[in-house]
Design a protein around this motif. Structure first.
Motif, PDB file in Angstrom:
ATOM      1  N   SER A  39       0.838  -1.180   0.000  1.00  0.00           N
ATOM      2  CA  SER A  39       0.000   0.000   0.000  1.00  0.00           C
ATOM      3  C   SER A  39       0.885   1.246   0.000  1.00  0.00           C
ATOM      4  CB  SER A  39      -0.852  -0.060   1.269  1.00  0.00           C
ATOM      5  OG  SER A  39      -1.975   0.690   1.098  1.00  0.00           O
ATOM      6  N   SER A  44      -1.656   2.975  -7.843  1.00  0.00           N
ATOM      7  CA  SER A  44      -2.787   3.754  -8.375  1.00  0.00           C
ATOM      8  C   SER A  44      -2.299   4.927  -9.207  1.00  0.00           C
ATOM      9  CB  SER A  44      -3.647   4.312  -7.244  1.00  0.00           C
ATOM     10  OG  SER A  44      -4.233   3.281  -6.538  1.00  0.00           O
ATOM     11  N   GLU A 166      -7.250  -2.145  -8.403  1.00  0.00           N
ATOM     12  CA  GLU A 166      -7.783  -2.964  -7.300  1.00  0.00           C
ATOM     13  C   GLU A 166      -9.236  -3.384  -7.562  1.00  0.00           C
ATOM     14  OE1 GLU A 166      -6.082  -4.056  -4.747  1.00  0.00           O
ATOM     15  OE2 GLU A 166      -4.348  -2.713  -4.535  1.00  0.00           O
ATOM     16  N   HIS A 198      -3.901  -6.527  -4.844  1.00  0.00           N
ATOM     17  CA  HIS A 198      -3.313  -7.190  -3.681  1.00  0.00           C
ATOM     18  C   HIS A 198      -3.781  -8.638  -3.626  1.00  0.00           C
ATOM     19  CE1 HIS A 198      -2.592  -3.135  -1.974  1.00  0.00           C
ATOM     20  NE2 HIS A 198      -1.577  -3.752  -1.416  1.00  0.00           N
TER      21      HIS A 198
END
Ligand code: ADP
Ligand code: ADP
Length: 225
Positions: A39, A44, A166, A198
């Motif tokens: 993360s 993104s 995601e 993920h």
């Protein structure tokens, strides 16, 4: 044939946060690439640059032969309608439009399937198993159903490149599996697919994993490459 090329890409948020630091990346036509990493590692941000939703602070981004990172936002927006389909973590459907209207809208905006928008939207909804809910509103659907509609919408203008950020993060096990299968089908249709995840179940379907750590691409195992 390279359809996505990033060279020396840096992206900062404010003065202190370097979301991407010198990313070089190439994706070939027909590849299915999963971008993985912790993360905050810049996944993104990378997707938004390839989508032309944002531009790098230095380096360049070429997609489908166009150096989109040099273009102003308006030109990128027009280009994006026909060139890429994007699937977001939180679906981003228009709540005041029905499922059918959500899929028709990008076709109306791009004018590619003029006069055939409704027919094509129903075909795409059938593909994702949502034809029977064409008249419903997004708020009446489960997360998994909304994501399937979002995939139909991403395919609306028949773009060669599908991006997803995601796409299974908020789904239960059964819906995750359905969305993973759909993305595989999209790839088998011949689309180039680049997504962040993920989810090992999704990453495992990719031809290649690209691992980001602290905004840089690092070596990683897994996948077929
Ligand atoms: P393993 O091979 O240890 O079972 P997983 O099934 O957890 O690994 O993940 C499958 C692949 O996806 C691995 O190659 C792993 O590197 C990658 N992966 C999944 N999630 C992450 C993550 N959060 N960060 C980095 N890599 C990930
Ligand atoms: P990932 O998708 O791997 O979680 P992101 O690309 O979302 O990573 O974020 C990379 C870094 O940039 C993180 O430190 C994040 O906090 C920061 N960041 C992302 N978007 C913004 C934003 N709009 N404003 C400020 N910082 C941001």
């Amino acid at each position: 044939e390279v359809v996505v090329r990033l060279r020396g890409v840096y992206k900062y948020y404010g003065e202190k946060i370097a979301a991407l630091r010198g990313v070089d990346l190439e994706v070939c036509r027909g590849e299915f690439v999963a971008i993985v990493g912790p993360s905050g590692s810049g996944k993104s941000t990378l997707i938004s640059l390839v989508a032309g939703l944002d531009r790098p602070d230095s380096g360049y981004v070429e997609v489908l032969g166009e150096r989109i990172s040099g273009w102003p936002p308006g030109r990128r927006a027009v280009w994006r309608r026909r060139s890429v389909g994007i699937v977001f973590q939180f679906y981003h459907l228009f709540p005041l439009l029905t499922v059918l209207e959500n899929v028709v809208l990008p076709m109306k905006l791009a004018g590619v399937f003029r006069g055939r928008e409704r027919e094509r939207a129903l075909e795409l909804l059938e593909l994702v198993g949502m034809k029977d809910k064409a008249g419903r509103y997004p708020g009446e659907l489960s997360g998994g159903e909304q994501q399937r509609v979002a995939i139909a919408r991403a395919l609306a203008n028949d773009p060669p490149l599908i991006l997803a950020d995601e796409p299974t993060a908020n789904l239960d096990t059964l819906n995750k599996r359905r969305v993973v299968e759909l993305l595989e089908e999209v790839h088998e249709m011949g689309k180039t697919v680049v997504l962040t995840t993920h989810d090992p179940g999704l990453a495992g379907r990719a031809d290649r994993l690209v691992c980001l750590v602290d905004g840089a691409v690092v070596r990683c195992g897994g996948g077929a490459g």
